[in-house]
Design an enzyme around this catalytic site. Structure first.
Site: not given
Ligand code: NAD
Length: 332
Positions: A170, A123, A203, A227
């Site tokens: 991640k 962002y 994930d 988000d």
């Protein structure tokens, strides 16, 4: 009286904000609103969607309650919501997802809190088009921002008597950026030996939240995962119509629903005011108005449980303002 900046926003924002304002006033909380306009219409009138006077008002009052604001996709001005969080350095976005009896939802007894980093990651707006067929975006992760958001999650867990913080990342693929986030989270966790700490790859986290959400408590993660995962958590408890949030900086807090401006319903007195009202409940607690907050929360829960005067997304036929009226009546 406590002065609070109130931003009606655009799209369906002004309708839910008006409904929510009436509910909060009826709770007896001594709030004096300073109404400030931002969004697409303001852009047309003043040339900027986020006039400096809005930021000044929030800096002065230190607390704001805002409705959603539309962001054009792919072109036009940058998200005002993102700009506001960055300008005011509101580094932590708190998004609780809690089962409300009577809301049709795939799960029961959910009580999760997502703490989303709010100032960096993808962002940061460092994006470019390289020729016709290629585009690039830079993901920024800093030790400073990671440390303060993880610390916020632990402090929140401690204050609210929660037992576990899970860092989501991640880092197996994004070894430098998410690697730094995870390394920092582990270091901060060492200072909070009273609270359990673990980490999950994003994930896997998404799957686990669908299969066994009850195993989790407070989740902390970089901006983009926050988000997405917070919308997933909102889905577990019945959707965006009931999902509130708070954005916190060192001294300033801005409360807003997780949902956007739902423009297709503008002016129809149709959308659910609950997410905005519950954002107001978070705000009242932040202001120390705990009794007023509890009064509003109980009334919202009662109206939803009865299921008669609720909006379409909760299976009813009431409009935004009728649902607010029912909540006000419940508060006596
Ligand atoms: P949205 O949240 O506005 O709407 C998605 C769908 O969710 C709607 O079509 C509606 O079916 C449902 N919904 C949302 N709010 C609801 C409510 N209160 N009651 C009942 N149903 C509700 O998401 P979107 O369509 O992706 O975004 C619309 C605009 O809002 C975009 O410009 C987006 O950038 C902006 N946005 C703003 C914020 C914010 O102000 N913080 C947050 C998200 C999106």
């Amino acid at each position: 009286m406590r002065r609070v900046t109130l931003i009606p926003g655009d799209g369906t924002g002004p309708e839910i904000v008006e409904a929510g304002r009436r509910v909060i006033e009826a709770s007896g909380a001594p709030i004096d609103w300073e109404v400030m306009e931002a969004g697409a219409e303001v852009m047309e009138r003043t040339g900027t969607p986020l006039p400096e006077e809005v930021l000044e008002s929030i800096r002065r009052n230190r607390v704001a309650l805002k409705g959603p604001i539309t962001t054009p996709i792919g072109s036009g001005f940058r998200s005002i919501n993102v700009a506001l969080r960055m300008e005011l350095d509101l580094y932590a976005n708190l998004r609780p997802a809690r089962t409300i009896e009577g809301v049709k939802a795939p799960y029961r007894d959910i009580d999760l809190v997502v703490v989303r980093e709010n100032t960096e990651d993808l962002y940061s707006g460092i994006e470019r088009r390289v020729g016709e067929d290629r585009a690039e975006s830079i993901k920024v992760i800093t030790r400073r921002a990671s440390e303060r958001v993880v610390r916020f999650a632990f402090e929140y867990a401690r204050r609210e008597g929660r037992s576990k913080v899970t860092a989501v990342h991640k880092a197996n693929i994004l070894k430098y950026t998410d690697g730094l986030f995870l390394e920092t989270a582990r270091r901060v966790a060492e200072e909070y030996t009273d609270i359990e700490f673990e980490d999950r790859i994003v994930d896997n986290m998404a799957m686990q939240l669908v299969q066994k959400p009850w195993l989790y408590d407070v989740l902390v993660m970089p901006n983009l995962y926050g988000d997405i995962i917070s919308d997933l958590c909102a889905g577990l408890v019945g959707g965006l119509g009931v999902a509130p949030s708070g954005n916190f900086g060192e001294e300033i807090a801005v409360f807003e629903p997780v949902h956007g401006s739902a423009p297709k319903y503008t002016g129809m007195n149709k959308v659910n005011p609950t997410a905005f009202i519950l954002s107001g409940v978070l705000m009242l607690r932040h202001l120390g108005e705990v009794e007023a907050a509890d009064r509003v929360f109980r009334a919202v829960c009662e109206v939803i449980r009865e299921g008669r005067e609720v909006t379409y997304d909760l299976g009813g036929e009431a409009g935004t303002s009728q649902m607010a009226d029912a909540i006000i009546r419940k508060m006596g």
